[in-house]
Scaffold this motif. Structure first.
Motif: not given
Ligand code: MG
Ligand code: UDP
Length: 356
Positions: A121-127
């Protein structure tokens, strides 16, 4: 390299394991070990919240886990932000020696994860972590890969929506692999899938294509990405176009075929025009005017030839890149989670699977 990863002590089971779907292999560990792989480049501001959120969710399920953040050449202290997190998050940092790009960072994560299941998963909290229980459930039913499929692109800029649609259309018409539209890197993969991915020897990795290429029993679950918690997307228009081109050239020879078809069509046209000119000359004699036609024709045909040589060159460049055999990434430091905080410094690690 001996990687001793401490998994968090399991919390009491909250839910019984789901039964297998009819005809689906049921051999799944009752309490799987999950490795969460998070590629991160300059995400110091949001990585803490993301890892905390994942840890909280996993703590509420009947699981053991580790979180591996791949620090992909960050310059803002992303790695230190992870190292400073509560030990109960069991977050390790794999620092790459420079920025290798998201695909390479994910590859590094898959190479270093030891769980029965790997969640990317991505680090930016979008998932949204709220999807994790559903993914676990699907995996328990027998699916080997569970991927999140974006339901709506309305919030995306126009160019991205059109570009994405065009990309999937092209990939589908190339017909070699079936990449599910709008499925990204947010996915839950069984160890068997990860081992298959690790055996693929290419260094230039287009993960979306590779996930589909390996196959396995897969299922998509719909989701709507959340807004980025902080910072901004690292994929500019140019980078996205580059990634799409990498996908097309890695998984299809469509551009080469298109070049052949256009080349054949133009040659036929040129032949027909030549025949017409010859007949005209024989019947009515030489017609001196006509330079503009000649000049325009020459320019057009040399342009087309250069374009096609360029396409050939793109494929040649891919081959050149592969035969050099450089590793996909280089690890600078592997800071392991919690229980032991020993550091293995500066290992220039060629991809282990590239040797097998
Ligand atoms: Mg992103
Ligand atoms: N990322 C990375 N290396 C890069 C670019 C991005 O590891 O060179 C990570 C980034 O930190 C994030 C994920 O890849 O965790 C997705 O990136 P981003 O949010 O910029 O992409 P988008 O959501 O716009 O597709």
């Amino acid at each position: 390299m001996a990687t001793q990863i401490a998994f968090r002590a399991p919390s009491p089971p909250l839910r019984p394991a789901g039964g297998p779907a009819p005809g689906v292999r049921a051999a799944r560990p009752a309490r799987p070990r999950v490795s969460v792989v998070i590629p991160a480049r300059n995400e110091a501001e949001c990585i803490g919240t993301t890892v905390d959120g994942v840890a909280d969710t996993l703590a509420s399920l009947d699981l053991e886990w580790e979180v591996i953040v791949i620090d992909d050449g960050s310059t803002d202290g992303t790695g230190d932000a992870v190292a400073g997190l509560d030990p109960s998050c069991h977050a390790s940092v794999l620092r790459l020696s420079r920025n290798f790009g998201k695909e390479a960072a994910i590859t590094a994560g898959l190479d270093h994860a030891s769980g029965d299941v790997i969640l990317c998963m991505d680090a930016d909290g979008q998932h949204p972590v709220s999807l994790i229980p559903q993914m676990l459930e699907r995996w328990r039913e027998g699916y080997e890969m569970v991927y999140a499929v974006r339901t709506d692109r309305a919030t995306e800029p126009h160019y991205k929506r059109i570009g994405t649609r065009l990309f999937y259309k092209l990939m589908r018409s190339a017909g070699e692999i079936d990449i599910p539209p709008d499925a990204g890197d947010f996915r839950w993969m069984d160890r068997t899938v990860v081992e298959a991915l690790r055996r693929l020897p290419e260094h230039n990795r287009f993960m979306k294509g590779l996930y589909s290429w390996v196959g396995f029993r897969s299922i998509g679950i719909p989701f709507m990405p959340l807004a980025r918690t902080r910072g901004h997307s690292q994929f500019s228009r140019l980078k996205l176009a580059g990634l799409a081109w990498k996908g097309i050239t890695s998984f299809s020879v469509l551009p080469l075929r298109a070049a052949s078809v256009v080349g054949a069509a133009l040659a036929t046209l040129a032949f027909a025009y030549g025949t017409y000119e010859f007949a005209h000359h024989m019947l009515y004699g030489t017609d001196v005017p006509g330079w503009p036609t000649v000049v325009v024709g020459m320019m057009f045909f040399s342009g087309v030839q250069l374009l096609f040589i360029g396409i050939l060159g793109e494929y040649l460049a891919r081959v050149y890149d592969e035969v050099k055999g450089r590793p996909t990434y280089v690890v600078a430091e592997w800071r392991r989670a919690a229980a032991d905080d020993s550091h293995d410094q500066a290992q220039a690690t060629p991809r282990e699977h590239a040797q097998g």
